[in-house]
Every structure is written in C-alpha cells, then in structure tokens.
Enzyme design. Structure first.
Site, PDB file in Angstrom:
ATOM      1  N   ARG A  71      43.292  55.304   4.366  1.00 54.31           N
ATOM      2  CA  ARG A  71      43.875  54.679   3.182  1.00 54.31           C
ATOM      3  C   ARG A  71      42.879  53.672   2.628  1.00 54.31           C
ATOM      4  O   ARG A  71      42.038  53.139   3.347  1.00 54.31           O
ATOM      5  CB  ARG A  71      45.192  53.948   3.533  1.00 54.31           C
ATOM      6  CG  ARG A  71      46.329  54.878   3.867  1.00 54.31           C
ATOM      7  CD  ARG A  71      46.843  55.533   2.586  1.00 54.31           C
ATOM      8  NE  ARG A  71      47.965  56.396   2.846  1.00 54.31           N
ATOM      9  CZ  ARG A  71      47.991  57.685   2.546  1.00 54.31           C
ATOM     10  NH1 ARG A  71      46.949  58.256   2.014  1.00 54.31           N
ATOM     11  NH2 ARG A  71      49.042  58.404   2.767  1.00 54.31           N
ATOM     12  N   ASP A  95      37.841  59.482   0.150  1.00 48.66           N
ATOM     13  CA  ASP A  95      38.763  59.984  -0.864  1.00 48.66           C
ATOM     14  C   ASP A  95      39.918  58.998  -1.045  1.00 48.66           C
ATOM     15  O   ASP A  95      40.965  59.344  -1.559  1.00 48.66           O
ATOM     16  CB  ASP A  95      39.278  61.388  -0.516  1.00 48.66           C
ATOM     17  CG  ASP A  95      40.159  61.429   0.712  1.00 48.66           C
ATOM     18  OD1 ASP A  95      40.233  60.423   1.454  1.00 48.66           O
ATOM     19  OD2 ASP A  95      40.783  62.467   0.953  1.00 48.66           O
ATOM     20  N   GLU A 100      45.477  52.638  -5.576  1.00 44.41           N
ATOM     21  CA  GLU A 100      45.868  54.027  -5.774  1.00 44.41           C
ATOM     22  C   GLU A 100      47.080  54.074  -6.711  1.00 44.41           C
ATOM     23  O   GLU A 100      48.004  53.293  -6.534  1.00 44.41           O
ATOM     24  CB  GLU A 100      46.254  54.681  -4.441  1.00 44.41           C
ATOM     25  CG  GLU A 100      45.130  54.761  -3.431  1.00 44.41           C
ATOM     26  CD  GLU A 100      44.105  55.848  -3.733  1.00 44.41           C
ATOM     27  OE1 GLU A 100      44.374  56.685  -4.618  1.00 44.41           O
ATOM     28  OE2 GLU A 100      43.055  55.838  -3.107  1.00 44.41           O
ATOM     29  N   HIS A 133      41.971  62.132  -3.562  1.00 44.17           N
ATOM     30  CA  HIS A 133      42.756  62.166  -2.327  1.00 44.17           C
ATOM     31  C   HIS A 133      43.832  63.256  -2.407  1.00 44.17           C
ATOM     32  O   HIS A 133      44.992  63.050  -2.103  1.00 44.17           O
ATOM     33  CB  HIS A 133      43.397  60.793  -2.089  1.00 44.17           C
ATOM     34  CG  HIS A 133      44.018  60.618  -0.752  1.00 44.17           C
ATOM     35  ND1 HIS A 133      43.284  60.635   0.412  1.00 44.17           N
ATOM     36  CD2 HIS A 133      45.294  60.397  -0.376  1.00 44.17           C
ATOM     37  CE1 HIS A 133      44.089  60.438   1.438  1.00 44.17           C
ATOM     38  NE2 HIS A 133      45.313  60.293   0.984  1.00 44.17           N
TER      39      HIS A 133
END
Length: 166
Positions: A71, A95, A100, A133
């Site tokens: 993460r 990624d 996010e 991701h």
C-alpha cells in the site's frame, strides 16, 4: 517463486521487533542489509507508515531493487526518490502511491504522489517503474471470483460453508 529462481528468501521480522523471538523470521535490519531484491507485502496501518524511509534506504545495498506491492505510505516517497537519484538503490517498481487514487502527469495535484510527478526520462534514469494498482484485474480473476462466490453460496445453502475465516 523466488526460491524456484535460485534466490535465497528471507521473511523479515517486524521493524523494531524483539529479536529473541523463536519464529523463523530474520531481523528486519538484517533483511535490509542482505537483500538485493526486497518485496514489500504488508498492510497499511499506523505502525507500517514509513516502514521504509531514509535510514532503511541507506541500510540497503546500492544493488537492491525495491518492489512495493503493498500500500502507499509504506515507503516514504520523498526518501525513495532521493535514494534513487543519489544511486543508493538499483531501482524500484511500485504500483501503490501515498494518495489513492492518485493523479498523474498533467493531472498531478499538490499533495499527490511525488513519484508520479517524475518525467518518463527521469524515471528511466532512476530505474523507477510505476504501474497502476490494477494488475490483478483480469477477466480470469473476475471469472474466478464469480465462480467462487457461486460455490460459496451453494455450499452455505447446503449447510456446508466453505472458506471459513476464524
């Protein structure tokens, strides 16, 4: 998979963990010093933020390749960019990003990931690979999820639940 490629694999103890534990984990600092490929697979929580930052990056070999598939926030992105620019690491693939979903390129905004504010030429020079991701999101994965869901519901209706997490 790494063992199949002839690599020695180590599983790191938690950062700052007591090294007298009897489990098979290698002390965190030892893993940093010995690894030429470091794959991060851990959850994001208050204890794991900046697990890899300046001091940890300095403890790694200049031949180390860092792969972060966990993460965002696990690796301090500013420290990572500095280490890559200084040649302190052989490269990095990630990624995940601090924020996010993350903006990129012309959509980059203040507070977004500094990794995505690097030009393609800079990334190439630093040996930095960034990907979305969503690598797991394939037709085969979705089909498998749907099949597993159907099997789980049918088994539950038959009184024989599957995939029980305790």
């Amino acid at each position: 998979m790494c063992q199949a490629l002839g690599m020695t694999t180590l599983i790191a103890a938690r950062k700052g963990a007591d090294h007298t534990d009897t489990d098979s984990r290698t002390p965190f600092t030892q893993v940093l010093a010995q690894s030429t490929v470091l794959v991060l697979c851990l959850p994001r929580n208050p204890e794991t933020i900046d697990t890899i930052s300046g001091p940890e990056l300095q403890a790694m070999s200049t031949e180390t390749i860092l792969i972060n598939v966990s993460r965002g926030g696990i690796v301090n992105e500013e420290a990572l960019l500095k280490a890559l620019k200084d040649g302190a690491l052989a490269g990095c693939a990630t990624d995940v990003y601090l924020r996010e979903p993350s903006g990129a390129g012309k959509c980059w905004e203040e507070g977004d990931s500094p990794i995505l504010n690097v030009s393609q030429a800079e990334a190439g020079a630093m040996n930095l690979l960034v990907t979305p991701h969503v690598a797991w999101y394939t037709k085969a994965t979705v089909d498998s999820y749907l099949q597993t869901l159907q099997q789980n519901i049918l088994c539950w209706l038959e009184g024989k639940p599957k995939n029980i997490v305790v």
